[in-house]
Write an enzyme that holds these catalytic residues in place. Structure first.
Site, PDB file in Angstrom:
ATOM      1  N   LYS A  12       0.522  -1.614  -0.253  1.00 20.70           N
ATOM      2  CA  LYS A  12      -0.312  -0.095   0.245  1.00 20.70           C
ATOM      3  C   LYS A  12       0.906   1.647  -0.145  1.00 20.70           C
ATOM      4  O   LYS A  12       0.750   2.340  -0.419  1.00 20.70           O
ATOM      5  CB  LYS A  12      -1.317   0.433   1.068  1.00 20.70           C
ATOM      6  CG  LYS A  12      -1.862  -1.032   1.320  1.00 20.70           C
ATOM      7  CD  LYS A  12      -2.668  -0.730   2.694  1.00 20.70           C
ATOM      8  CE  LYS A  12      -2.479  -0.913   4.167  1.00 20.70           C
ATOM      9  NZ  LYS A  12      -1.052  -2.173   4.476  1.00 20.70           N
ATOM     10  N   ASP A  27      -2.223   8.816   4.501  1.00 21.31           N
ATOM     11  CA  ASP A  27      -0.962   7.496   5.000  1.00 21.31           C
ATOM     12  C   ASP A  27      -1.889   6.495   6.148  1.00 21.31           C
ATOM     13  O   ASP A  27      -1.912   7.728   7.286  1.00 21.31           O
ATOM     14  CB  ASP A  27       0.854   7.354   4.541  1.00 21.31           C
ATOM     15  CG  ASP A  27       1.116   6.063   4.863  1.00 21.31           C
ATOM     16  OD1 ASP A  27       0.361   5.055   4.406  1.00 21.31           O
ATOM     17  OD2 ASP A  27       2.834   5.505   5.366  1.00 21.31           O
ATOM     18  N   GLU A  28      -1.492   5.609   6.518  1.00 24.49           N
ATOM     19  CA  GLU A  28      -1.840   4.353   7.540  1.00 24.49           C
ATOM     20  C   GLU A  28      -3.776   5.265   8.553  1.00 24.49           C
ATOM     21  O   GLU A  28      -3.939   5.202  10.123  1.00 24.49           O
ATOM     22  CB  GLU A  28      -0.982   4.870   8.784  1.00 24.49           C
ATOM     23  CG  GLU A  28       0.291   4.306   8.997  1.00 24.49           C
ATOM     24  CD  GLU A  28       1.207   3.079   9.130  1.00 24.49           C
ATOM     25  OE1 GLU A  28       0.120   2.265   8.559  1.00 24.49           O
ATOM     26  OE2 GLU A  28       1.832   3.139   7.662  1.00 24.49           O
TER      27      GLU A  28
HETATM   28  N1  LIG Z   1       4.881 -11.636   3.643  1.00 27.48           N
HETATM   29  C1  LIG Z   1       4.493 -10.130   2.269  1.00 27.48           C
HETATM   30  N2  LIG Z   1       4.524 -10.202   1.301  1.00 27.48           N
HETATM   31  C2  LIG Z   1       4.707  -9.464   0.326  1.00 27.48           C
HETATM   32  N3  LIG Z   1       5.767  -8.194   0.925  1.00 27.48           N
HETATM   33  C3  LIG Z   1       6.483  -8.111   1.657  1.00 27.48           C
HETATM   34  C4  LIG Z   1       6.193  -9.561   2.447  1.00 27.48           C
HETATM   35  N4  LIG Z   1       7.001  -9.544   3.670  1.00 27.48           N
HETATM   36  C5  LIG Z   1       7.948  -8.296   3.843  1.00 27.48           C
HETATM   37  N5  LIG Z   1       6.869  -7.922   2.258  1.00 27.48           N
HETATM   38  C6  LIG Z   1       7.964  -6.493   1.312  1.00 27.48           C
HETATM   39  O1  LIG Z   1       7.046  -5.043   1.909  1.00 27.48           O
HETATM   40  C7  LIG Z   1       6.834  -5.157   0.853  1.00 27.48           C
HETATM   41  C8  LIG Z   1       5.800  -3.922   0.952  1.00 27.48           C
HETATM   42  O2  LIG Z   1       5.581  -2.719   2.261  1.00 27.48           O
HETATM   43  P1  LIG Z   1       4.889  -1.426   1.910  1.00 27.48           P
HETATM   44  O3  LIG Z   1       4.436  -1.321   0.418  1.00 27.48           O
HETATM   45  O4  LIG Z   1       5.129  -0.239   3.251  1.00 27.48           O
HETATM   46  O5  LIG Z   1       3.469  -2.642   2.406  1.00 27.48           O
HETATM   47  P2  LIG Z   1       1.868  -1.861   3.261  1.00 27.48           P
HETATM   48  O6  LIG Z   1       2.012  -0.668   2.904  1.00 27.48           O
HETATM   49  O7  LIG Z   1       0.727  -2.682   3.031  1.00 27.48           O
HETATM   50  O8  LIG Z   1       2.099  -2.219   5.076  1.00 27.48           O
HETATM   51  C9  LIG Z   1       7.264  -5.417  -0.674  1.00 27.48           C
HETATM   52  O9  LIG Z   1       7.506  -4.848  -1.403  1.00 27.48           O
HETATM   53  C10 LIG Z   1       8.335  -6.018   0.070  1.00 27.48           C
HETATM   54  O10 LIG Z   1       9.762  -5.934  -0.176  1.00 27.48           O
HETATM   55  C1  LIG Z   2      -3.954  -5.194  11.618  1.00 33.45           C
HETATM   56  C2  LIG Z   2      -3.357  -3.766  12.771  1.00 33.45           C
HETATM   57  C3  LIG Z   2      -2.787  -2.536  13.004  1.00 33.45           C
HETATM   58  N1  LIG Z   2      -2.386  -1.863  13.288  1.00 33.45           N
HETATM   59  C4  LIG Z   2      -1.073  -0.883  12.867  1.00 33.45           C
HETATM   60  C5  LIG Z   2      -0.149  -1.726  13.054  1.00 33.45           C
HETATM   61  C6  LIG Z   2       1.136  -1.249  11.879  1.00 33.45           C
HETATM   62  O1  LIG Z   2       1.434  -0.033  12.753  1.00 33.45           O
HETATM   63  C7  LIG Z   2      -0.480  -0.191  11.153  1.00 33.45           C
HETATM   64  C8  LIG Z   2      -0.489  -0.882   9.663  1.00 33.45           C
HETATM   65  O2  LIG Z   2       0.198  -0.512   9.429  1.00 33.45           O
HETATM   66  P1  LIG Z   2       1.037  -1.257   7.450  1.00 33.45           P
HETATM   67  O3  LIG Z   2       1.535   0.149   6.815  1.00 33.45           O
HETATM   68  O4  LIG Z   2      -0.236  -0.929   6.929  1.00 33.45           O
HETATM   69  O5  LIG Z   2       1.915  -2.126   7.535  1.00 33.45           O
HETATM   70  O6  LIG Z   2      -1.196   0.001  12.029  1.00 33.45           O
HETATM   71  C9  LIG Z   2      -3.033  -1.558  14.618  1.00 33.45           C
HETATM   72  O7  LIG Z   2      -2.791  -1.037  15.235  1.00 33.45           O
HETATM   73  N2  LIG Z   2      -4.165  -3.124  14.707  1.00 33.45           N
HETATM   74  C10 LIG Z   2      -4.410  -3.636  13.975  1.00 33.45           C
HETATM   75  O8  LIG Z   2      -5.135  -4.853  14.325  1.00 33.45           O
END
Ligand SMILES: Nc1ncnc2c1ncn2[C@@H]1O[C@H](COP(=O)(O)OP(=O)(O)O)[C@@H](O)[C@H]1O
Ligand SMILES: Cc1cn([C@H]2C[C@H](O)[C@@H](COP(=O)(O)O)O2)c(=O)[nH]c1=O
Ligand SMILES: [Zn+2]
Length: 194
Positions: free
Chosen positions: A21, A90-91
């Site tokens: 994301k 974000d978030e």
């Molecule tokens: N289980 C997983 N599946 C896919 N990508 C992962 C996984 N664990 C770590 N990654 C890494 O996380 C990156 C995505 O990060 P990010 O955009 O910050 O995700 P989000 O914001 O959805 O949490 C991927 O490109 C990959 O490098």
């Molecule tokens: C599922 C879940 C997530 N969170 C928190 C954990 C991380 O700080 C963010 C999600 O971050 P990402 O950019 O999508 O990796 O949310 C939470 O507080 N409670 C939950 O149940």
């Protein structure tokens, strides 16, 4: 697809943690900047994993952002906006449902609003305000990560406490990344209920 050209709109980027994301949000912001558009990005002050004024992805990319207290500060968004065409959050899962109204007002004012956040709690329930944002958005993209157990597409957020599944009664909010969460598919996602 017929893209909107006559005013503002809302885009939602959602899905499980680690699904890409934030990478997608940063890609859209970079492209907006290349197109010569002014961009302002907001991040909840609660999420300091990558520094308070930064949107950071799990792969290390980042973007400067204005921190907003998700409990009290949403009106501060309007004070911080100076006519930028693109406004990003974000978030979004850390904000209340008031974010929906803020985004609707920004879109009505002609802005492109981009909202990124996970749509499920660690229990696998809808994580407000994302489901509401999806309902009012013009464009929605839902991403899947890779299940850390079986390698299938992952839509769920597995919370782990000392390596064990979290308890169903644990608090919803717990800031964290790989030390506390894994991406999992529905079959591998578990909760402790005893
Ligand atoms: N289980 C997983 N599946 C896919 N990508 C992962 C996984 N664990 C770590 N990654 C890494 O996380 C990156 C995505 O990060 P990010 O955009 O910050 O995700 P989000 O914001 O959805 O949490 C991927 O490109 C990959 O490098
Ligand atoms: C599922 C879940 C997530 N969170 C928190 C954990 C991380 O700080 C963010 C999600 O971050 P990402 O950019 O999508 O990796 O949310 C939470 O507080 N409670 C939950 O149940
Ligand atoms: Zn799985």
């Amino acid at each position: 697809m017929h893209a909107i050209t006559n005013g503002g709109w809302i885009e939602v980027i959602t899905g499980s943690m680690f699904s890409g994301k934030t990478e997608e949000l940063l890609r859209r912001l970079r492209r907006a900047e290349i197109a010569g558009q002014e961009v302002v990005a907001f991040t909840p002050a609660i999420d300091d994993r990558y520094g308070e004024t930064t949107i950071g992805s799990h792969d290390g990319r980042s973007w400067d952002a204005t921190p907003i207290d998700p409990e009290t500060d949403l009106e501060a968004v309007f004070a911080a906006c100076n006519g930028e065409e693109v406004v990003a959050f974000d978030e979004a899962n850390f904000f209340s449902n008031s974010l929906v109204d803020v985004c609707e007002r920004l879109a009505a004012d002609g802005r492109r609003v981009i909202v990124s956040g996970t749509d499920q709690t660690f229990r696998g329930e809808p994580f407000d305000p994302l489901p509401h944002m999806v309902a009012v958005a013009e464009y929605v993209e839902k991403f899947r990560a890779i299940c850390a157990v079986c390698g299938e597409p992952a839509t769920r957020n597995q919370r782990l406490v000392d390596g064990e599944p979290a308890h169903v009664d644990d608090p919803t909010i717990l800031v964290g990344a790989a030390e506390s969460y894994e991406a999992r598919c529905r079959h591998c996602h578990t909760l402790r209920e005893d």
